[in-house]
Design a protein around this motif. Structure first.
Motif, PDB file in Angstrom:
ATOM      1  N   SER A 110       0.832  -1.206   0.000  1.00 27.21           N
ATOM      2  CA  SER A 110       0.000   0.000   0.000  1.00 27.21           C
ATOM      3  C   SER A 110       0.860   1.248   0.000  1.00 27.21           C
ATOM      4  CB  SER A 110      -0.935   0.011   1.222  1.00 27.21           C
ATOM      5  OG  SER A 110      -0.189  -0.024   2.426  1.00 27.21           O
ATOM      6  N   SER A 111       0.351   2.293  -0.609  1.00 29.39           N
ATOM      7  CA  SER A 111       1.066   3.562  -0.705  1.00 29.39           C
ATOM      8  C   SER A 111       0.848   4.409   0.544  1.00 29.39           C
ATOM      9  CB  SER A 111       0.584   4.332  -1.934  1.00 29.39           C
ATOM     10  OG  SER A 111      -0.752   4.801  -1.709  1.00 29.39           O
ATOM     11  N   ASN A 112       1.553   5.518   0.607  1.00 31.54           N
ATOM     12  CA  ASN A 112       1.263   6.503   1.638  1.00 31.54           C
ATOM     13  C   ASN A 112      -0.108   7.110   1.380  1.00 31.54           C
ATOM     14  OD1 ASN A 112       3.770   6.167   2.917  1.00 31.54           O
ATOM     15  ND2 ASN A 112       4.762   7.629   1.504  1.00 31.54           N
ATOM     16  N   ALA A 113      -0.675   7.783   2.357  1.00 28.69           N
ATOM     17  CA  ALA A 113      -2.003   8.369   2.225  1.00 28.69           C
ATOM     18  C   ALA A 113      -1.953   9.658   1.420  1.00 28.69           C
ATOM     19  CB  ALA A 113      -2.604   8.619   3.597  1.00 28.69           C
ATOM     20  N   TYR A 114      -2.942   9.810   0.518  1.00 34.21           N
ATOM     21  CA  TYR A 114      -3.118  11.050  -0.246  1.00 34.21           C
ATOM     22  C   TYR A 114      -4.424  11.702   0.178  1.00 34.21           C
ATOM     23  CZ  TYR A 114       0.694   9.598  -3.336  1.00 34.21           C
ATOM     24  OH  TYR A 114       1.920   9.241  -3.838  1.00 34.21           O
ATOM     25  N   ALA A 115      -4.577  12.961  -0.184  1.00 31.95           N
ATOM     26  CA  ALA A 115      -5.763  13.708   0.252  1.00 31.95           C
ATOM     27  C   ALA A 115      -7.046  13.041  -0.220  1.00 31.95           C
ATOM     28  CB  ALA A 115      -5.697  15.147  -0.262  1.00 31.95           C
ATOM     29  N   ASP A 116      -7.077  12.636  -1.475  1.00 26.96           N
ATOM     30  CA  ASP A 116      -8.239  11.938  -2.008  1.00 26.96           C
ATOM     31  C   ASP A 116      -7.835  11.245  -3.304  1.00 26.96           C
ATOM     32  OD1 ASP A 116      -8.336  13.865  -4.120  1.00 26.96           O
ATOM     33  OD2 ASP A 116      -9.568  15.178  -2.874  1.00 26.96           O
ATOM     34  N   LYS A 117      -8.790  10.632  -3.969  1.00 25.68           N
ATOM     35  CA  LYS A 117      -8.489   9.835  -5.152  1.00 25.68           C
ATOM     36  C   LYS A 117      -8.052  10.667  -6.358  1.00 25.68           C
ATOM     37  CE  LYS A 117     -13.305   9.611  -6.717  1.00 25.68           C
ATOM     38  NZ  LYS A 117     -14.439   8.702  -7.014  1.00 25.68           N
ATOM     39  N   THR A 118      -8.335  11.964  -6.312  1.00 25.78           N
ATOM     40  CA  THR A 118      -7.953  12.825  -7.442  1.00 25.78           C
ATOM     41  C   THR A 118      -6.577  13.455  -7.257  1.00 25.78           C
ATOM     42  OG1 THR A 118      -9.029  14.758  -6.468  1.00 25.78           O
ATOM     43  CG2 THR A 118     -10.380  13.342  -7.883  1.00 25.78           C
ATOM     44  N   ALA A 119      -5.913  13.107  -6.146  1.00 28.07           N
ATOM     45  CA  ALA A 119      -4.590  13.690  -5.874  1.00 28.07           C
ATOM     46  C   ALA A 119      -3.596  13.283  -6.960  1.00 28.07           C
ATOM     47  CB  ALA A 119      -4.092  13.233  -4.507  1.00 28.07           C
ATOM     48  N   LYS A 167      -6.683   7.334 -11.515  1.00 27.23           N
ATOM     49  CA  LYS A 167      -6.379   6.963 -12.891  1.00 27.23           C
ATOM     50  C   LYS A 167      -5.193   6.009 -12.973  1.00 27.23           C
ATOM     51  CE  LYS A 167      -8.531  10.899 -15.170  1.00 27.23           C
ATOM     52  NZ  LYS A 167      -8.372  12.037 -16.110  1.00 27.23           N
ATOM     53  N   ILE A 168      -4.264   6.138 -12.033  1.00 30.90           N
ATOM     54  CA  ILE A 168      -3.166   5.162 -11.969  1.00 30.90           C
ATOM     55  C   ILE A 168      -3.728   3.784 -11.619  1.00 30.90           C
ATOM     56  CG2 ILE A 168      -1.105   4.491 -10.660  1.00 30.90           C
ATOM     57  CD1 ILE A 168      -0.420   7.489 -10.476  1.00 30.90           C
ATOM     58  N   ARG A 169      -4.678   3.758 -10.692  1.00 31.34           N
ATOM     59  CA  ARG A 169      -5.359   2.492 -10.374  1.00 31.34           C
ATOM     60  C   ARG A 169      -5.973   1.882 -11.625  1.00 31.34           C
ATOM     61  NH1 ARG A 169     -10.996   3.454  -7.860  1.00 31.34           N
ATOM     62  NH2 ARG A 169     -11.148   4.250  -9.998  1.00 31.34           N
ATOM     63  N   LEU A 183      -8.373   1.334  -4.283  1.00 33.40           N
ATOM     64  CA  LEU A 183      -8.166   2.475  -3.391  1.00 33.40           C
ATOM     65  C   LEU A 183      -8.851   2.200  -2.063  1.00 33.40           C
ATOM     66  CD1 LEU A 183      -8.763   5.493  -5.826  1.00 33.40           C
ATOM     67  CD2 LEU A 183      -6.611   4.359  -5.235  1.00 33.40           C
ATOM     68  N   VAL A 184      -8.150   2.463  -0.980  1.00 31.45           N
ATOM     69  CA  VAL A 184      -8.687   2.276   0.369  1.00 31.45           C
ATOM     70  C   VAL A 184      -8.531   3.588   1.117  1.00 31.45           C
ATOM     71  CG1 VAL A 184      -8.493   1.034   2.547  1.00 31.45           C
ATOM     72  CG2 VAL A 184      -8.113  -0.175   0.384  1.00 31.45           C
ATOM     73  N   THR A 185      -9.616   4.063   1.674  1.00 25.74           N
ATOM     74  CA  THR A 185      -9.586   5.331   2.416  1.00 25.74           C
ATOM     75  C   THR A 185      -9.721   5.055   3.905  1.00 25.74           C
ATOM     76  OG1 THR A 185     -10.582   6.504   0.550  1.00 25.74           O
ATOM     77  CG2 THR A 185     -10.699   7.575   2.702  1.00 25.74           C
ATOM     78  N   ASP A 186      -8.756   5.587   4.692  1.00 19.10           N
ATOM     79  CA  ASP A 186      -8.830   5.477   6.145  1.00 19.10           C
ATOM     80  C   ASP A 186      -8.774   6.878   6.745  1.00 19.10           C
ATOM     81  OD1 ASP A 186      -6.185   6.255   5.924  1.00 19.10           O
ATOM     82  OD2 ASP A 186      -5.365   4.255   6.328  1.00 19.10           O
ATOM     83  N   ALA A 187      -8.548   6.973   8.020  1.00 17.55           N
ATOM     84  CA  ALA A 187      -8.557   8.276   8.685  1.00 17.55           C
ATOM     85  C   ALA A 187      -7.461   9.189   8.156  1.00 17.55           C
ATOM     86  CB  ALA A 187      -8.394   8.083  10.194  1.00 17.55           C
ATOM     87  N   ALA A 188      -6.359   8.614   7.667  1.00 19.80           N
ATOM     88  CA  ALA A 188      -5.237   9.422   7.184  1.00 19.80           C
ATOM     89  C   ALA A 188      -5.442   9.909   5.764  1.00 19.80           C
ATOM     90  CB  ALA A 188      -3.940   8.621   7.285  1.00 19.80           C
ATOM     91  N   GLY A 189      -6.277   9.242   4.983  1.00 24.23           N
ATOM     92  CA  GLY A 189      -6.487   9.629   3.600  1.00 24.23           C
ATOM     93  C   GLY A 189      -6.722   8.423   2.707  1.00 24.23           C
ATOM     94  N   THR A 190      -6.437   8.570   1.408  1.00 14.42           N
ATOM     95  CA  THR A 190      -6.679   7.513   0.430  1.00 14.42           C
ATOM     96  C   THR A 190      -5.361   6.900  -0.007  1.00 14.42           C
ATOM     97  OG1 THR A 190      -8.658   8.640  -0.365  1.00 14.42           O
ATOM     98  CG2 THR A 190      -7.723   6.959  -1.803  1.00 14.42           C
ATOM     99  N   ARG A 191      -5.316   5.559  -0.013  1.00  9.74           N
ATOM    100  CA  ARG A 191      -4.092   4.836  -0.357  1.00  9.74           C
ATOM    101  C   ARG A 191      -4.351   3.941  -1.571  1.00  9.74           C
ATOM    102  NH1 ARG A 191      -0.999   5.052   4.498  1.00  9.74           N
ATOM    103  NH2 ARG A 191      -2.303   5.612   6.300  1.00  9.74           N
ATOM    104  N   LEU A 192      -3.322   3.762  -2.388  1.00 10.96           N
ATOM    105  CA  LEU A 192      -3.368   2.798  -3.479  1.00 10.96           C
ATOM    106  C   LEU A 192      -2.859   1.464  -2.947  1.00 10.96           C
ATOM    107  CD1 LEU A 192      -3.734   2.328  -6.614  1.00 10.96           C
ATOM    108  CD2 LEU A 192      -1.253   2.627  -6.766  1.00 10.96           C
ATOM    109  N   VAL A 193      -3.679   0.396  -3.130  1.00  4.04           N
ATOM    110  CA  VAL A 193      -3.299  -0.940  -2.666  1.00  4.04           C
ATOM    111  C   VAL A 193      -3.151  -1.838  -3.884  1.00  4.04           C
ATOM    112  CG1 VAL A 193      -3.970  -2.940  -1.273  1.00  4.04           C
ATOM    113  CG2 VAL A 193      -4.517  -0.624  -0.479  1.00  4.04           C
ATOM    114  N   MET A 194      -2.037  -2.580  -3.934  1.00  2.00           N
ATOM    115  CA  MET A 194      -1.787  -3.493  -5.046  1.00  2.00           C
ATOM    116  C   MET A 194      -1.718  -4.920  -4.515  1.00  2.00           C
ATOM    117  SD  MET A 194       1.063  -1.184  -7.073  1.00  2.00           S
ATOM    118  CE  MET A 194       1.263  -2.332  -8.423  1.00  2.00           C
ATOM    119  N   ARG A 195      -2.357  -5.843  -5.247  1.00  2.00           N
ATOM    120  CA  ARG A 195      -2.431  -7.242  -4.817  1.00  2.00           C
ATOM    121  C   ARG A 195      -2.037  -8.158  -5.977  1.00  2.00           C
ATOM    122  NH1 ARG A 195      -5.363 -11.905  -4.922  1.00  2.00           N
ATOM    123  NH2 ARG A 195      -5.908 -12.926  -2.947  1.00  2.00           N
ATOM    124  N   GLY A 196      -1.201  -9.157  -5.670  1.00  2.65           N
ATOM    125  CA  GLY A 196      -0.812 -10.138  -6.674  1.00  2.65           C
ATOM    126  C   GLY A 196      -1.539 -11.453  -6.461  1.00  2.65           C
TER     127      GLY A 196
END
Length: 480
Positions: A110-119, A167-169, A183-196
């Motif tokens: 998972s990535s660091n948290a961003y403000a929202d999905k449009t970041a 859009k990267i997702r 994309l997963v949103t928690d209290a810190a913001g929105t994160r990109l999660v990648m699964r294999g």
């Protein structure tokens, strides 16, 4: 002189009714033909039902003739919540003890948290490489990454118009690289999660080549020692590990389909004690198939009997009452149900395994007798399904399948009977058409004749009125 508005006005009596009755008499033969056609259509429909019943009997007999039917097995698990099991045809009977040490897992990062999905993250190229992370077992262990030989690295270009988190997702998912993004949103913001995919050889790393808008390196990941990772490793890819009858098993999937012959194990969770798997003959499904054969036979016999009977109380006959073809077919299948076969050295006829033939020709099953016969499935299979060029050695179901196939064939008895009925219906339709033409001509002739009569009678009536008037005038003049 005024024209006549309808038949009978000039004549002074109801010639219209007379014409209608005369035409009705001409139509009488057509009514009889129509009645006959109705009966023929009913008979045709009934033969269709008989044909469908024969097809059902053929299918039921065919099912009994398959090796997979007699080799069916069923499996049970003492703890299906932990290990569930399914079998396929030919699975040998047996017992297994299963212990699940670990389940197969997929790598999650998972990535660091961003403000929202449009970041905006950045553009450039993501390169995903599958492989295995391995430890040398040292202290501290060194982690290395060995790329998967059978899987080439996949480049995913991220253009300036695709540089936001959402859009990267979408670009990752559209690449079908074997990694899914969300994309997963928690209290810190929105994160990109990648699964294999599951399995230790399906670990992956993400290399980044920055583009014109920097920041894409925030999605780089490599868990090997000394590598730089900006994303967080939430779970490593791992194999399922279990023991089956004491033998260690490792699998990239939690579904073990190639470990035991014909048996599929689904590992659902880690166990703390052994799960017992038992595989045995599926007598329940075999019995169900035998019962289905009996039902198909009885449905066919019952249908033909009802359609060929005469009900003395209602004084009505079935559509096939007196039909020699239908009666012949009924005799054939009833005779076949009581025939003997040399296919089995133990069972020589259906009655030997619990089938009883009633006075109406239908079959019933003695349950306890069939249960005893099912303790000897190889011989029971021969009784039903033995395939031989020697008719005397053929199984009963083989004979039924062969007979039913001949009967329902496009050139079979029923099709021939149906074609004969259709031909009769066509002839009747042609007769009706000719009668309707003749009736139309008769009606036209009658109307012409009675129209002429009306005209003549009208003229006579007018002449009578004129003479009467003249005589009255003469009488009046004489009196004056």
């Amino acid at each position: 002189m005024a024209t006549l508005s309808s038949l009978g006005v000039g004549a002074g009596f109801d010639t219209e009714s007379l014409v209608t009755k005369l035409v009705s008499l001409e139509k009488a033969p057509a009514e009889k033909i129509l009645s006959e056609t109705t009966k023929l259509n009913t008979k045709l429909s009934t033969w269709g039902r008989v044909q469908s019943s024969f097809s059902a009997l053929k299918d039921a007999a065919s099912a009994l003739n398959k090796d997979s039917f007699w080799n069916a097995t069923t499996a049970t698990s003492s703890d299906s919540a932990s290990v569930s099991v399914t079998t396929s045809a030919g699975t040998p009977s047996g017992a297994y003890s299963v212990n699940v040490t670990s389940l197969a897992t997929a790598q999650f990062i998972s990535s660091n948290a961003y403000a929202d999905k449009t970041a905006v993250v950045g553009d450039g190229t993501l390169t995903i490489t599958f492989g295995t992370y391995e430890s040398d077992g040292g202290e501290p262990p060194a982690i290395t990454f060995a790329a998967k030989a059978a899987a080439a690295a996949i480049d995913i270009p991220i253009g300036p118009g695709d540089n936001t988190l959402e859009k990267i997702r979408d670009r990752i998912n559209a690449a079908n690289a074997g990694v899914t993004a969300s994309l997963v949103t928690d209290a810190a913001g929105t994160r990109l999660v990648m699964r294999g995919p599951n399995g230790e050889s399906n670990g992956f790393k993400v290399d980044v080549a920055e583009g014109t808008t920097p920041g894409l390196s925030a999605l780089a990941f490599d868990a090997s020692t000394g590598a730089t990772s900006s994303m967080t490793n939430n779970q490593m890819a791992a194999n399922a590990k279990a023991t089956i009858n004491g033998i260690e098993i490792s699998s990239e999937s939690n579904t073990l389909s190639n470990v035991l012959d014909g048996l599929t194990l689904q590992l659902n969770k880690v166990t703390t004690s052994s799960v017992d798997i038992s595989v045995s003959e599926d007598k329940a499904s075999i019995r169900t198939g035998i019962e289905a054969f009996k039902t198909a036979y009885n449905d066919l016999v019952g249908l033909i009997r009802v359609q060929t009977l005469y009900d003395a109380d209602s004084k009505t006959a079935g559509p096939l009452q007196g039909d020699s073809t239908a009666n012949g077919l009924l005799r054939q299948i009833r005779s076949l149900a009581s025939t003997t076969t040399s296919a089995s050295s133990t069972f020589n006829r259906l009655s030997a395994v619990g089938f009883d033939i009633g006075t109406d020709g239908t079959l019933s099953i003695n349950s306890s007798k069939l249960d005893d016969a099912m303790d000897n499935l190889p011989e029971l299979q021969k009784l039903f399904a033995n395939d031989s060029e020697d008719v005397a050695a053929q199984g009963i179901a083989q004979r039924f399948q062969s007979l039913a196939a001949q009967i329902v064939d496009t050139d079979g008895i029923i099709s021939s009977r149906q074609e004969g009925i259709k031909a009769s219906i066509k002839r009747n339709d042609e007769k009706i058409e000719r009668l309707e033409d003749r009736v139309a001509l008769v009606e036209a002739r009658l109307r012409k004749q009675y129209t002429a009569l009306d005209t003549s009678m009208g003229n006579l009536t007018a002449l009578q009125s004129y003479v009467t008037a003249q005589l009255a005038a003469l009488t009046n003049n004489s009196s004056s």
